[in-house]
Write an enzyme that holds these catalytic residues in place. Structure first.
Site, mmCIF file in Angstrom:
data_model
loop_
_atom_site.group_PDB
_atom_site.id
_atom_site.type_symbol
_atom_site.label_atom_id
_atom_site.label_comp_id
_atom_site.label_asym_id
_atom_site.label_seq_id
_atom_site.Cartn_x
_atom_site.Cartn_y
_atom_site.Cartn_z
ATOM 1 C CG HIS A 186 -0.573 29.367 -1.033
ATOM 2 N ND1 HIS A 186 0.454 29.268 -0.104
ATOM 3 C CD2 HIS A 186 -1.485 28.430 -0.681
ATOM 4 C CE1 HIS A 186 0.169 28.313 0.765
ATOM 5 N NE2 HIS A 186 -1.004 27.801 0.432
ATOM 6 C CE LYS B 114 -22.042 13.808 8.146
ATOM 7 N NZ LYS B 114 -21.960 13.343 9.558
#
Length: 336
Positions: free
Chosen positions: A119, A227
């Site tokens: 991360h 989208k």
């Protein structure tokens, strides 16, 4: 919820101390803490020092290399691959964006994929670096599955953030940093930490039904339906497949299997706007665009029209003077 406000440099040192205490080399701990504080200054607390405890737990379990040997293989004048040796993504990402910036200054563009990372924190930090050098920066990172595909019931994709940094002259850079989910998982975790409910539409339960209790969230939703779903797949392709890393459900978990390396991928692209237009002309037109947006009449219920990243930049200016505000439970952990 009880909160504490403290100077950001003080909070940064607390985070460094915790990370070094868990075995991370000091230079890497300083960079991780710098990027965590970058988020807290912008009031993006979901990516701030709140994360320190998790990072320490993963370090102690062996899921992050505390002394990573980060390497760079330049594959062409404008491309390269960074191998993060499973260290901290914050440090690896900073190394990668610097390589991309260097290539962009020398050859007009630089594109870097990252493999064997973890991360990396707020992507805004990396693209802001490019923008402050009068370059345009793009960053993408995939994450482990927590988002349902459009029309699906179970998680397949990560929150898969994407960020852009674009310079201006009299204004601060245009910074767009967003998850391709409706919200980042960190925001749900923050609401859980603060004992608050979440807005409907942020997350769903094991049956794919919307919930407002953060404790019941099993999956997040893609923003804008199909989208956001499509854009999330693009991020997974660029930062996963292109980087030789995993995708979707095959990505190592963040909050489970703390003893295992995650082998995450990232993607960074930096290019010089002078490849296309005179720099002063470009910066002047960016300023004009921002000015005209600010002059737009706000809709009922809004005080003004902002550009992406502007509210966060205002938060940073204020918080550098007045201090950052974090949950008392986070403060108690950092100072224990």
């Amino acid at each position: 919820m009880s909160t504490i406000t403290l100077n950001h440099e003080e909070a940064k040192q607390y985070a460094i101390n915790k990370l070094v205490g868990a075995g991370l080399i000091e230079a890497h701990a300083e960079k991780v803490a710098e990027i965590l504080i970058h988020a807290d200054l912008r009031n993006v607390n979901s990516h701030g020092v709140l994360r320190t405890e998790h990072y320490v737990n993963r370090l102690k379990a062996g899921g992050i290399n505390p002394n990573a040997n980060i390497t760079f293989n330049q594959t062409a004048p404008t491309t390269g691959i960074v191998d993060g040796d499973n260290g901290f993504g914050h440090v690896i990402g900073d190394f990668a964006i610097e390589k991309a910036i260097q290539m962009a200054k020398e050859n007009g563009i630089g594109m870097v994929t990252v493999m064997n990372s973890s991360h990396c924190g707020a992507l805004s930090y990396f693209v802001q670096k490019a923008a402050e050098a009068n370059l345009i920066g793009i960053a993408m990172s995939h994450t482990d599955k927590i988002v349902v595909p459009f029309g699906g019931k179970h998680s397949f994709l990560g929150t898969n953030p994407i960020a852009y940094g674009i310079p201006a002259k009299k204004h601060k850079p245009f910074i767009l940093d967003m998850a391709t989910s409706t919200v980042a998982l960190g925001k749900v975790l923050q609401h859980k930490e603060e004992g608050k409910s979440i807005p409907e539409g942020w997350g769903v339960d094991e049956n794919g039904q919307p919930v407002t209790d953060p404790n019941k969230v099993v999956s997040l939703t893609p923003f804008g339906g199909p989208k956001g779903y499509g854009l999330s797949l693009i991020v997974d392709i660029f930062s996963g497949l292109l980087a030789g890393a995993a995708f979707g459900p095959h990505i190592g978990k963040m909050y489970d299997d703390l003893d295992k390396k995650r082998h995450l991928g990232h993607y960074f692209c930096v290019f010089n706007p002078t490849n296309f237009v005179d720099l002063e002309t470009f910066l002047a037109r960016m300023d004009q665009m921002i000015d005209e947006l600010h002059e737009s009449e706000p809709a009922p219920g809004y005080s003004k029209v902002y550009i992406p990243g502007e509210i966060e930049q205002q938060n940073e200016e204020s918080n550098r003077v007045n201090g950052i505000t974090i949950a008392k439970s986070v403060y108690d952990y950092l100072t224990d």
